[in-house]
Scaffold this motif. Sequence first.
Motif, PDB file in Angstrom:
ATOM      1  N   TYR A  36       1.037  -1.096   0.312  1.00  0.00           N
ATOM      2  CA  TYR A  36       0.566  -0.238   0.292  1.00  0.00           C
ATOM      3  C   TYR A  36       1.232   1.707  -0.188  1.00  0.00           C
ATOM      4  O   TYR A  36      -0.020   2.237   0.056  1.00  0.00           O
ATOM      5  N   SER A 178      -9.090  -4.621   3.131  1.00  0.00           N
ATOM      6  CA  SER A 178      -8.342  -6.009   3.079  1.00  0.00           C
ATOM      7  C   SER A 178      -7.638  -6.001   4.148  1.00  0.00           C
ATOM      8  O   SER A 178      -6.875  -7.664   4.477  1.00  0.00           O
ATOM      9  N   PRO A 203      -6.725   4.930  -0.013  1.00  0.00           N
ATOM     10  CA  PRO A 203      -6.565   3.670  -1.194  1.00  0.00           C
ATOM     11  C   PRO A 203      -5.971   4.456  -2.042  1.00  0.00           C
ATOM     12  O   PRO A 203      -4.780   3.981  -3.523  1.00  0.00           O
ATOM     13  N   ASP A 208      -1.223  -1.058  -5.439  1.00  0.00           N
ATOM     14  CA  ASP A 208      -1.672  -2.883  -5.866  1.00  0.00           C
ATOM     15  C   ASP A 208      -3.557  -2.200  -5.853  1.00  0.00           C
ATOM     16  O   ASP A 208      -4.336  -1.094  -5.370  1.00  0.00           O
ATOM     17  N   GLY A 209      -3.641  -2.509  -7.324  1.00  0.00           N
ATOM     18  CA  GLY A 209      -4.750  -2.479  -7.581  1.00  0.00           C
ATOM     19  C   GLY A 209      -6.180  -2.755  -7.523  1.00  0.00           C
ATOM     20  O   GLY A 209      -6.672  -1.575  -6.814  1.00  0.00           O
ATOM     21  N   LYS A 210      -5.749  -3.978  -5.928  1.00  0.00           N
ATOM     22  CA  LYS A 210      -6.724  -4.642  -5.572  1.00  0.00           C
ATOM     23  C   LYS A 210      -7.308  -3.393  -4.535  1.00  0.00           C
ATOM     24  O   LYS A 210      -8.585  -2.431  -4.084  1.00  0.00           O
ATOM     25  N   ILE A 211      -5.491  -2.830  -3.616  1.00  0.00           N
ATOM     26  CA  ILE A 211      -6.507  -1.793  -2.653  1.00  0.00           C
ATOM     27  C   ILE A 211      -6.879  -0.642  -3.188  1.00  0.00           C
ATOM     28  O   ILE A 211      -8.051   0.160  -2.417  1.00  0.00           O
ATOM     29  N   LYS A 212      -6.329  -0.211  -4.366  1.00  0.00           N
ATOM     30  CA  LYS A 212      -6.775   1.009  -4.852  1.00  0.00           C
ATOM     31  C   LYS A 212      -8.003   1.665  -5.092  1.00  0.00           C
ATOM     32  O   LYS A 212      -8.569   2.328  -5.067  1.00  0.00           O
ATOM     33  N   LYS A 213      -9.012   0.472  -5.600  1.00  0.00           N
ATOM     34  CA  LYS A 213     -10.193   0.144  -5.257  1.00  0.00           C
ATOM     35  C   LYS A 213     -11.499   0.140  -4.301  1.00  0.00           C
ATOM     36  O   LYS A 213     -12.144   0.244  -4.194  1.00  0.00           O
ATOM     37  N   GLU A 214      -9.980   0.432  -2.663  1.00  0.00           N
ATOM     38  CA  GLU A 214     -11.364   0.183  -1.720  1.00  0.00           C
ATOM     39  C   GLU A 214     -11.986   1.088  -1.293  1.00  0.00           C
ATOM     40  O   GLU A 214     -11.280   2.484  -2.032  1.00  0.00           O
TER      41      GLU A 214
END
Length: 248
Positions: A36, A178, A203, A208-214
């Motif tokens: 992150y 996450s 985020p 990290d792409g997944k964290i960015k969407k949180e």
Amino acid sequence: MKLIFSGIMIPVSTIDWYGRSASVIFFNGCNFDCLYCSNNKFIEVANRLEPLFKKGTAVDIEEIEKQVLDAKSFISAVVFSGGEPTAHPRELEHLARFAKGHGLLVGIETNGYYPDRLRALIEKKLVDKLFIDIKVPPDDAKRYTIITGGVRDAAEHALQSLALQDVAIEVRTTVFRSFADVTGIARSLKGRDCTYVIQQGIPEYAPDGKIKKEKPFTRDELEALAQSVSFLKDVRIRTREKGEERII
Ligand code: SF4
């Protein structure tokens, strides 16, 4: 020996060391690669950090000293941040000695990977407070390795830093949806004399792409997280909206 400093500086900050006004000196570079980490973005976004100090260009360390002296009437402390300041031990010690020589308190924001370097500074009386970033429960070496981008002994070293004596310690965790195991982290702090600060992760700055969407945690959600670890003595939250608040 001529020392070169590579980083940036905020001459006066009131948010990095609660209750104090401090110059904050950001060292470039880190030995971790956290999922992150917003560090690169952080350095690029010039407006958020104005006045920046040459945007990370390497300069003679005396230029940083001059900036500290220029700010001296407005500050009582210097905070070394990063990146990871202990990854630059010579420059860190030099600047800490300079700050102490001018009657300023010294704080170090660190990932805790170099307990021996921190201990050496404590023994030389060059540091007053450590702000240790604990990312996931340090008794879970596997998760710690993942979150730090593959640093296998990160958890073991963080535990050694948490056990350092003769220095004030604040532990900080930046939370994302996450991974927000503040209970597990808090359990490892039980009985230790430290402040625990739960920080709102942002985020959108994470690589990290997944964290960015949180969605970031709200202030009220952070308060609930803090309440869930009320077995600690001093628990705070830090948000963009309200800054630092003591909850426990
Ligand atoms: S320890 Fe801090 S600066 Fe280093 S990679 Fe992790 S979040 Fe970024």
